[in-house]
Design an enzyme around this catalytic site. Sequence first.
Site, mmCIF file in Angstrom:
data_model
loop_
_atom_site.group_PDB
_atom_site.id
_atom_site.type_symbol
_atom_site.label_atom_id
_atom_site.label_comp_id
_atom_site.label_asym_id
_atom_site.label_seq_id
_atom_site.Cartn_x
_atom_site.Cartn_y
_atom_site.Cartn_z
ATOM 1 N N GLY A 65 0.811 -1.203 0.000
ATOM 2 C CA GLY A 65 0.000 0.000 0.000
ATOM 3 C C GLY A 65 0.850 1.260 0.000
ATOM 4 O O GLY A 65 1.910 1.331 -0.628
ATOM 5 N N SER A 66 0.393 2.255 0.726
ATOM 6 C CA SER A 66 1.027 3.569 0.668
ATOM 7 C C SER A 66 2.426 3.610 1.272
ATOM 8 O O SER A 66 3.149 4.589 1.054
ATOM 9 C CB SER A 66 0.135 4.608 1.356
#
Length: 489
Positions: A215-216
Amino acid sequence: MTRYIQHAAAFCVLLLVALLVNTAWLQVLQAPSYGVNPANRRPTIARYEQPRGDILVGGRAVTGSRDTGEQLRYERIYTDGPLYAPVTGFASQRYGTAFLEHSEDELLSGTDPMLAGFPLWNGFTRVQSPGGDVVTTLNPAAQRAAFDGLGTRKGAVVAIEPTTGRILALVSTPSYDPAELSGNGPAVAAAWARLNDDPEKPMLNRAVRQTYPPGSTFKVITAAAALDAGVVRDLDARTDSPDPYRLPGSTARLVNEGEGCRDASLRFAFEWSCNTVFAKLGVDVGAAGMEAAARSFGFDDPTLRIPFSVVPSTFDAPEDRAQRALSSIGQYNTRATPLQMAMVAAAVANGGQVRSPYLVERTTRSGGSTVSAAGSRPARQVMRPTTAVRLRELMTDVVEEGTGRNAAIPDATVGGKTGTAQHGIGNQGTPYAWFISWAQGDDDMDPRVAVAVVVEDASARRGDISGGGTAAPIAKAVMEAVLHSPRAG
């Protein structure tokens, strides 16, 4: 009469020679095949006829040996078994060994030639040396903080000392007690079946043997690639990033959870995790640049061992720009172990250099003398030092002003990056909550610890799950435990 005596003597000599030849043939040529024959129990009996060496954490043995009085005499025991199972693994008379018990098996069992004062003489006499000990790099306070922080949730935590690569914590939950597998009776077989059939997979080491979409948190690598390539030169300059962002060559549109991401600066986009900005940056950097950046951090490396093997983290930088955009925000086919993401945080903290992580500080003989020591690990420059300085600034902003405020520690500088990774069919699965970070005490010359936390089943409503809310407090507890501990060595 003399002739008969000579014939008898010659015949006896012939028999003696035949006996010696047969003995040599059995002992030298046939010995290996007899040694591995399943019907030969002598090696197994010899293996367990003396206590096994110990694995030490913080100067304390977390393993031991119990005299059963049976044919396979000594059986393995564990202190705080579930806490250290992802590190020690198990040593089972029935199912073999795993993790440190496996990678350091020769030393622990006493069969390592380095343990013998006179290896050739010991090999001739078949005398087995006492088992040696393995001294780990773990910080017991950090290990406990990580284990207690995860609690009953599925996930993993890895903490690394950035300047050396020493692994300070390695936790995976749910866990199990390796003592249940030590013997060879029916109870061991039942425990083995139960643990392997458990849908929660307690024997899976999620810290090093499971990969997740990061993810981020992967945006740290995308930012590094963009800064190194000169795609971004000013952290506060507006970027040409529409919101929503139509993926190149596709009708799909990428959106953000928050507002203000249209043409946002890299500083704002990093602080508030704007997907659109980083997806476009990945496209602008290009496939070759993104792939080179990911590999420099350690992705796609099948050779990493700590000393047991680690599943490679993977980054797919396809020529298809829409797919590359998703890869650059830690989705699509991007996968990472918690250990890998701890290495990413450590590289930022260490001026753009990453050192190979390791778990064994040294090995010793039973008397305490050193057999081998880890020594200094080579450093690999994964980004420009100036890029690392700017990323440290960005990660600090995340904790002081952005989505990672739950990781802030008084009297310390903390940098972090949150992540919420979608997965499952149609991204309908409960998102994985990520947080990667580093911390430096006000009195420290350099960062003391880098941490990666992933939580699979965060106990919150789907819309409320975030790395900052779920994973950051765990990372904070681990960092505080390290900062409050004396420096090793």
